[in-house]
Scaffold this motif. Sequence first.
Motif, PDB file in Angstrom:
ATOM      1  N   TYR A   1       0.807  -1.225   0.000  1.00  0.00           N
ATOM      2  CA  TYR A   1       0.000   0.000   0.000  1.00  0.00           C
ATOM      3  C   TYR A   1       0.838   1.272   0.000  1.00  0.00           C
ATOM      4  O   TYR A   1       0.295   2.361   0.181  1.00  0.00           O
ATOM      5  CB  TYR A   1      -0.936   0.010   1.211  1.00  0.00           C
ATOM      6  N   ALA A   2       2.137   1.137  -0.193  1.00  0.00           N
ATOM      7  CA  ALA A   2       3.023   2.308  -0.172  1.00  0.00           C
ATOM      8  C   ALA A   2       2.684   3.259  -1.323  1.00  0.00           C
ATOM      9  O   ALA A   2       2.416   2.834  -2.444  1.00  0.00           O
ATOM     10  CB  ALA A   2       4.476   1.872  -0.268  1.00  0.00           C
ATOM     11  N   ILE A   3       2.695   4.542  -0.992  1.00  0.00           N
ATOM     12  CA  ILE A   3       2.485   5.606  -1.969  1.00  0.00           C
ATOM     13  C   ILE A   3       3.754   6.449  -1.977  1.00  0.00           C
ATOM     14  O   ILE A   3       4.228   6.870  -0.928  1.00  0.00           O
ATOM     15  CB  ILE A   3       1.290   6.512  -1.572  1.00  0.00           C
ATOM     16  N   THR A   4       4.297   6.688  -3.167  1.00  0.00           N
ATOM     17  CA  THR A   4       5.500   7.494  -3.302  1.00  0.00           C
ATOM     18  C   THR A   4       5.192   8.682  -4.199  1.00  0.00           C
ATOM     19  O   THR A   4       4.448   8.542  -5.175  1.00  0.00           O
ATOM     20  CB  THR A   4       6.655   6.666  -3.896  1.00  0.00           C
ATOM     21  N   ALA A   5       5.751   9.830  -3.858  1.00  0.00           N
ATOM     22  CA  ALA A   5       5.547  11.022  -4.670  1.00  0.00           C
ATOM     23  C   ALA A   5       6.870  11.729  -4.913  1.00  0.00           C
ATOM     24  O   ALA A   5       7.731  11.764  -4.040  1.00  0.00           O
ATOM     25  CB  ALA A   5       4.574  11.978  -3.983  1.00  0.00           C
ATOM     26  N   MET A   6       6.984  12.273  -6.091  1.00  0.00           N
ATOM     27  CA  MET A   6       8.088  13.151  -6.447  1.00  0.00           C
ATOM     28  C   MET A   6       7.475  14.530  -6.608  1.00  0.00           C
ATOM     29  O   MET A   6       6.540  14.711  -7.393  1.00  0.00           O
ATOM     30  CB  MET A   6       8.758  12.698  -7.737  1.00  0.00           C
ATOM     31  N   VAL A   7       7.953  15.484  -5.835  1.00  0.00           N
ATOM     32  CA  VAL A   7       7.395  16.832  -5.829  1.00  0.00           C
ATOM     33  C   VAL A   7       8.477  17.790  -6.309  1.00  0.00           C
ATOM     34  O   VAL A   7       9.590  17.780  -5.780  1.00  0.00           O
ATOM     35  CB  VAL A   7       6.936  17.234  -4.405  1.00  0.00           C
ATOM     36  N   THR A   8       8.142  18.608  -7.300  1.00  0.00           N
ATOM     37  CA  THR A   8       9.098  19.573  -7.837  1.00  0.00           C
ATOM     38  C   THR A   8       8.459  20.952  -7.851  1.00  0.00           C
ATOM     39  O   THR A   8       7.345  21.123  -8.356  1.00  0.00           O
ATOM     40  CB  THR A   8       9.527  19.194  -9.267  1.00  0.00           C
ATOM     41  N   LEU A   9       9.168  21.916  -7.277  1.00  0.00           N
ATOM     42  CA  LEU A   9       8.755  23.312  -7.360  1.00  0.00           C
ATOM     43  C   LEU A   9       9.308  23.892  -8.651  1.00  0.00           C
ATOM     44  O   LEU A   9      10.506  23.794  -8.921  1.00  0.00           O
ATOM     45  CB  LEU A   9       9.313  24.107  -6.182  1.00  0.00           C
TER      46      LEU A   9
ATOM     47  N   ALA B   1      -7.558  -5.978  -6.535  1.00  0.00           N
ATOM     48  CA  ALA B   1      -7.766  -5.159  -5.339  1.00  0.00           C
ATOM     49  C   ALA B   1      -9.170  -5.348  -4.766  1.00  0.00           C
ATOM     50  O   ALA B   1     -10.157  -5.321  -5.490  1.00  0.00           O
ATOM     51  CB  ALA B   1      -7.539  -3.693  -5.671  1.00  0.00           C
ATOM     52  N   THR B   2      -9.208  -5.538  -3.453  1.00  0.00           N
ATOM     53  CA  THR B   2     -10.480  -5.627  -2.738  1.00  0.00           C
ATOM     54  C   THR B   2     -10.900  -4.213  -2.307  1.00  0.00           C
ATOM     55  O   THR B   2     -10.120  -3.263  -2.414  1.00  0.00           O
ATOM     56  CB  THR B   2     -10.345  -6.508  -1.486  1.00  0.00           C
ATOM     57  N   LYS B   3     -12.104  -4.087  -1.788  1.00  0.00           N
ATOM     58  CA  LYS B   3     -12.541  -2.791  -1.268  1.00  0.00           C
ATOM     59  C   LYS B   3     -11.637  -2.323  -0.144  1.00  0.00           C
ATOM     60  O   LYS B   3     -11.338  -1.131  -0.024  1.00  0.00           O
ATOM     61  CB  LYS B   3     -13.996  -2.867  -0.798  1.00  0.00           C
ATOM     62  N   GLU B   4     -11.177  -3.247   0.690  1.00  0.00           N
ATOM     63  CA  GLU B   4     -10.266  -2.890   1.783  1.00  0.00           C
ATOM     64  C   GLU B   4      -8.910  -2.437   1.238  1.00  0.00           C
ATOM     65  O   GLU B   4      -8.305  -1.495   1.761  1.00  0.00           O
ATOM     66  CB  GLU B   4     -10.084  -4.061   2.745  1.00  0.00           C
ATOM     67  N   ASP B   5      -8.406  -3.098   0.188  1.00  0.00           N
ATOM     68  CA  ASP B   5      -7.160  -2.668  -0.453  1.00  0.00           C
ATOM     69  C   ASP B   5      -7.292  -1.234  -0.969  1.00  0.00           C
ATOM     70  O   ASP B   5      -6.411  -0.400  -0.753  1.00  0.00           O
ATOM     71  CB  ASP B   5      -6.806  -3.576  -1.634  1.00  0.00           C
ATOM     72  N   ILE B   6      -8.390  -0.954  -1.640  1.00  0.00           N
ATOM     73  CA  ILE B   6      -8.621   0.381  -2.191  1.00  0.00           C
ATOM     74  C   ILE B   6      -8.734   1.402  -1.068  1.00  0.00           C
ATOM     75  O   ILE B   6      -8.190   2.507  -1.165  1.00  0.00           O
ATOM     76  CB  ILE B   6      -9.873   0.379  -3.094  1.00  0.00           C
ATOM     77  N   ARG B   7      -9.415   1.040   0.014  1.00  0.00           N
ATOM     78  CA  ARG B   7      -9.551   1.939   1.160  1.00  0.00           C
ATOM     79  C   ARG B   7      -8.180   2.274   1.743  1.00  0.00           C
ATOM     80  O   ARG B   7      -7.884   3.427   2.044  1.00  0.00           O
ATOM     81  CB  ARG B   7     -10.437   1.324   2.251  1.00  0.00           C
ATOM     82  N   GLN B   8      -7.311   1.271   1.883  1.00  0.00           N
ATOM     83  CA  GLN B   8      -5.983   1.521   2.455  1.00  0.00           C
ATOM     84  C   GLN B   8      -5.135   2.388   1.531  1.00  0.00           C
ATOM     85  O   GLN B   8      -4.419   3.274   1.992  1.00  0.00           O
ATOM     86  CB  GLN B   8      -5.257   0.207   2.744  1.00  0.00           C
ATOM     87  N   LEU B   9      -5.228   2.161   0.222  1.00  0.00           N
ATOM     88  CA  LEU B   9      -4.513   3.032  -0.716  1.00  0.00           C
ATOM     89  C   LEU B   9      -5.026   4.465  -0.607  1.00  0.00           C
ATOM     90  O   LEU B   9      -4.241   5.417  -0.628  1.00  0.00           O
ATOM     91  CB  LEU B   9      -4.671   2.527  -2.157  1.00  0.00           C
TER      92      LEU B   9
END
Length: 128
Positions: free
Chosen positions: A13-21, A100-108
């Motif tokens: 469920y890890a979410i990674t972001a690259m943020v650039t100003l 993906a289950t509903k619980e998987d989607i909820r955690q994401l």
Amino acid sequence: MLSTSLTVGDKPYAITAMVTLCGHDAVIAVGGGEAPHVGAAALASPRPSLEQNGEISATASVLCVMGHKDDLLARDAALRLASRLNTTVLVSVGLHLDQATKEDIRQLQVNFDQMISAIEIWLKHQKR
């Protein structure tokens, strides 16, 4: 340009972001789950609230890859950040888990929301 990488949550469920100003504007690429990708992109611009209350709101344009459901996440994130930071924001989102289950989607979703909060904090800190 100034950039950072942020991660929220644990696999799968890890979410990674690259943020650039980019000057005062922000470009954000968010990926997560088992197969990060570009599923949708939203470009939001700040504007005065239509309620004429002196607050800042935003408007957004969205592009979505056919068959993907990342457009609502991208739009909501771009609108939130553009209005709160009073700047133009481009957000790309691609989250995927096989079967993906509903619980998987909820955690994401929970991790995605936490990620957007972390991005907002980072961007506010940079604008000081």
